[in-house]
Design a protein around this motif. Structure first.
Motif, PDB file in Angstrom:
ATOM      1  N   LEU A 147       8.822  -0.717  -7.423  1.00 37.30           N
ATOM      2  CA  LEU A 147       7.648  -0.955  -6.535  1.00 37.30           C
ATOM      3  C   LEU A 147       7.938  -2.094  -7.278  1.00 37.30           C
ATOM      4  CD1 LEU A 147       4.845  -0.562  -6.365  1.00 37.30           C
ATOM      5  CD2 LEU A 147       3.771  -0.390  -8.509  1.00 37.30           C
ATOM      6  N   LYS A 148       7.777  -2.892  -8.532  1.00 34.07           N
ATOM      7  CA  LYS A 148       7.811  -4.106  -8.598  1.00 34.07           C
ATOM      8  C   LYS A 148       8.440  -5.296  -7.499  1.00 34.07           C
ATOM      9  CE  LYS A 148       8.650  -7.295 -12.313  1.00 34.07           C
ATOM     10  NZ  LYS A 148       9.450  -8.391 -11.388  1.00 34.07           N
ATOM     11  N   ALA A 149      10.204  -4.327  -6.721  1.00 35.90           N
ATOM     12  CA  ALA A 149      10.216  -5.067  -5.763  1.00 35.90           C
ATOM     13  C   ALA A 149       9.837  -5.500  -4.662  1.00 35.90           C
ATOM     14  CB  ALA A 149      11.863  -4.593  -5.396  1.00 35.90           C
ATOM     15  N   VAL A 150       8.828  -4.613  -4.226  1.00 37.58           N
ATOM     16  CA  VAL A 150       7.801  -4.177  -3.476  1.00 37.58           C
ATOM     17  C   VAL A 150       6.477  -5.543  -3.408  1.00 37.58           C
ATOM     18  CG1 VAL A 150       6.607  -3.401  -1.562  1.00 37.58           C
ATOM     19  CG2 VAL A 150       8.518  -1.718  -2.128  1.00 37.58           C
ATOM     20  N   GLU A 151       6.234  -5.330  -4.474  1.00 37.91           N
ATOM     21  CA  GLU A 151       4.961  -6.035  -5.170  1.00 37.91           C
ATOM     22  C   GLU A 151       5.920  -7.778  -4.748  1.00 37.91           C
ATOM     23  OE1 GLU A 151       2.101  -3.153  -7.663  1.00 37.91           O
ATOM     24  OE2 GLU A 151       4.234  -4.542  -8.557  1.00 37.91           O
ATOM     25  N   ASP A 152       7.522  -8.282  -5.806  1.00 36.24           N
ATOM     26  CA  ASP A 152       7.791  -8.716  -6.005  1.00 36.24           C
ATOM     27  C   ASP A 152       8.037  -9.711  -4.412  1.00 36.24           C
ATOM     28  OD1 ASP A 152       7.804  -9.110  -8.323  1.00 36.24           O
ATOM     29  OD2 ASP A 152       9.646  -8.587  -8.916  1.00 36.24           O
ATOM     30  N   ALA A 153       8.555  -9.083  -3.503  1.00 33.42           N
ATOM     31  CA  ALA A 153       8.464  -9.760  -1.850  1.00 33.42           C
ATOM     32  C   ALA A 153       6.877 -10.104  -1.318  1.00 33.42           C
ATOM     33  CB  ALA A 153       9.758  -8.390  -1.205  1.00 33.42           C
ATOM     34  N   ALA A 154       6.045  -9.103  -1.362  1.00 29.55           N
ATOM     35  CA  ALA A 154       5.278  -9.678  -1.111  1.00 29.55           C
ATOM     36  C   ALA A 154       4.678 -10.609  -1.337  1.00 29.55           C
ATOM     37  CB  ALA A 154       3.866  -8.459  -1.145  1.00 29.55           C
ATOM     38  N   ILE A 155       4.429 -10.963  -2.548  1.00 28.72           N
ATOM     39  CA  ILE A 155       3.916 -12.359  -3.394  1.00 28.72           C
ATOM     40  C   ILE A 155       5.122 -13.243  -2.785  1.00 28.72           C
ATOM     41  CG2 ILE A 155       3.789 -12.996  -5.743  1.00 28.72           C
ATOM     42  CD1 ILE A 155       3.098 -10.612  -6.879  1.00 28.72           C
ATOM     43  N   LYS A 205       0.506  -0.871  -0.449  1.00 31.39           N
ATOM     44  CA  LYS A 205       0.118  -0.421  -0.488  1.00 31.39           C
ATOM     45  C   LYS A 205       0.978   1.087  -0.267  1.00 31.39           C
ATOM     46  CE  LYS A 205      -3.814  -1.910   2.309  1.00 31.39           C
ATOM     47  NZ  LYS A 205      -4.851  -1.741   3.128  1.00 31.39           N
ATOM     48  N   ALA A 206       1.986   1.231   1.064  1.00 29.28           N
ATOM     49  CA  ALA A 206       2.524   2.358   0.928  1.00 29.28           C
ATOM     50  C   ALA A 206       3.660   2.967  -0.757  1.00 29.28           C
ATOM     51  CB  ALA A 206       4.157   2.558   1.931  1.00 29.28           C
ATOM     52  N   ALA A 207       3.657   1.829  -0.827  1.00 33.12           N
ATOM     53  CA  ALA A 207       4.622   1.530  -2.311  1.00 33.12           C
ATOM     54  C   ALA A 207       4.042   2.335  -3.302  1.00 33.12           C
ATOM     55  CB  ALA A 207       5.770   0.088  -2.534  1.00 33.12           C
ATOM     56  N   ARG A 208       2.739   2.176  -3.708  1.00 32.75           N
ATOM     57  CA  ARG A 208       1.454   2.253  -4.372  1.00 32.75           C
ATOM     58  C   ARG A 208       1.413   3.209  -4.076  1.00 32.75           C
ATOM     59  NH1 ARG A 208      -0.576  -1.512  -7.704  1.00 32.75           N
ATOM     60  NH2 ARG A 208      -3.060  -0.471  -7.890  1.00 32.75           N
ATOM     61  N   ARG A 209       1.333   4.174  -3.144  1.00 30.18           N
ATOM     62  CA  ARG A 209       0.675   5.267  -3.118  1.00 30.18           C
ATOM     63  C   ARG A 209       2.266   6.407  -3.159  1.00 30.18           C
ATOM     64  NH1 ARG A 209       0.081   4.963   1.988  1.00 30.18           N
ATOM     65  NH2 ARG A 209       1.920   5.130   2.563  1.00 30.18           N
TER      66      ARG A 209
END
Length: 377
Positions: A43-51, A26-30
């Motif tokens: 952003l992708k790096a944060v999403e990758d880790a969350a996934i 949520k923070a990275a998307r903001r």
């Protein structure tokens, strides 16, 4: 079942696909979309880790088919639709009305001939899941009816589509057939399409709204089933297609109600789908009688007796009673269990906690083990 099982779907335990977005995402998307303070790679790096984290969550609780939780999306449907050729998303002043709350004002607009582009980003989204799990990777995308139901007539710009709805339905079916092939070529053997508007067209209010637009809701149900059938009929024999149906899900609210009866025959006997995820967590979904139209054989229904809208945990004894009732209409061997919807159909997520979500997924597995002796029996 261990997460390394190679058993193929359908499974006794499954889930619809979306999962709560962690605060990091949520923070990275903001920062990316609103503040413009990070780039796409960050952003992708944060999403990758969350996934990777949500894949581990699913594997740890024993869910045999895992998704990326739709972590990279804002909406369950618009992100996919907006990357189709010929369809754009426009932001306006007033959002779609849900029960007591309005959706963010995003409106699909058909601007040209529809097609599925070879570089659609969700192909890579699937590949990322497949590369990071030993379980069965699954991706959920909106079904073809979404592009019609959610697009106002005034927002269908091509004259060919304005003059002839069948031309639009035909191109939608062809677009989705191309998508099915593209996902297969990327290694996908379990594709889920969320075609919730079959359920919406069982709601008297939505039926009346379509009639006011000059469309017969029963004709629409038939055409939506035709589109799905055409989209998936040529899939290879080792590709399984699931379809989810619900009555809306936005921060734990809903947008429709009404039993499945008007659409049940089309759903079960005209779409060609293998697995049906059906919302059944409240009286809004009506009775279990429509399950009698499920044809004998290998098709499977996963009635969603477990809600994602609240954190309160259902009891296994109560779930057993509900399956006993369902078995009066459909063979228990053709049933399984999944929650009634995703946990976060939009990035806002439902009004539940991450712990609630985990306990719900664990309950899905425990219920499958209690009733059928395992998640892949």
């Amino acid at each position: 079942m261990s997460s390394t099982s190679v058993a193929k779907p359908p499974y006794r335990a499954d889930h619809v696909g979306s999962l709560l977005r962690p605060d990091s995402v949520k923070a990275a998307r903001r920062k990316f979309f609103d503040e413009k303070s990070i780039d796409a790679a960050e952003l992708k790096a944060v999403e990758d880790a969350a996934i990777r984290d949500v894949i581990k969550l699913q594997e740890d609780v024993g869910i045999p088919a895992v998704t990326d939780g739709e972590i990279r999306r804002s909406f369950w449907h618009y992100d996919f639709m907006g990357d189709l050729t010929g369809l754009d998303l426009e932001q306006r002043d007033e959002g779609v009305q849900f029960h007591g709350v309005k959706l963010r004002p995003i409106f699909p607009t058909i601007t040209g001939k529809l097609d599925f582009p070879s570089d659609h980003p969700m192909i890579e989204h699937f590949r990322f899941v497949a590369a990071n799990t030993k379980a069965t990777p699954k991706i959920s995308i909106p079904g073809p009816s979404c592009c019609h139901f959610r697009t106002a007539r005034a927002d269908i710009k091509p004259k060919e589509y304005q003059d002839d709805p069948e031309a639009l339905f035909s191109d939608l079916a062809a677009t989705y057939a191309k998508a099915v092939r593209a996902f297969y070529d990327a290694g996908c053997r379990y594709l889920q399409m969320d075609d919730i508007f079959f359920a919406y067209l069982c709601d008297p209010k939505h039926r009346a709204a379509k009639q006011a637009e000059g469309m017969d809701p029963d004709w629409l149900i038939d055409r939506y089933a035709w589109m799905m059938h055409e989209a998936i009929k040529d899939r290879p024999a080792d590709m399984v297609i699931g379809m989810h149906m619900c009555r809306g899900n936005f921060v734990s609210t809903y947008a429709a109600e009404g039993a499945y009866d008007p659409a049940a025959d089309a759903i079960f006997n005209k779409t060609g789908v293998d697995i049906y995820f059906m919302e059944y967590d409240s009286e809004r979904a009506g009775g279990l009688e429509p399950l009698r139209l499920l044809p004998k054989g290998s098709k499977r229904v996963l009635p969603g007796f477990i809600t994602t809208k609240t954190g309160e945990l259902e009891s296994i004894d109560d779930l057993k009673r509900k399956f006993e009732a369902a078995s009066q209409y459909a063979d228990l061997d053709q049933l399984g269990i999944a929650p009634q919807c995703g946990f976060a159909s939009t990035e806002e997520g439902n009004k539940i906690t991450a712990d609630d979500q985990k306990r719900k997924l664990e309950l899905v597995v425990k219920t499958a083990e209690a009733i059928w002796g395992g998640v892949d029996k």
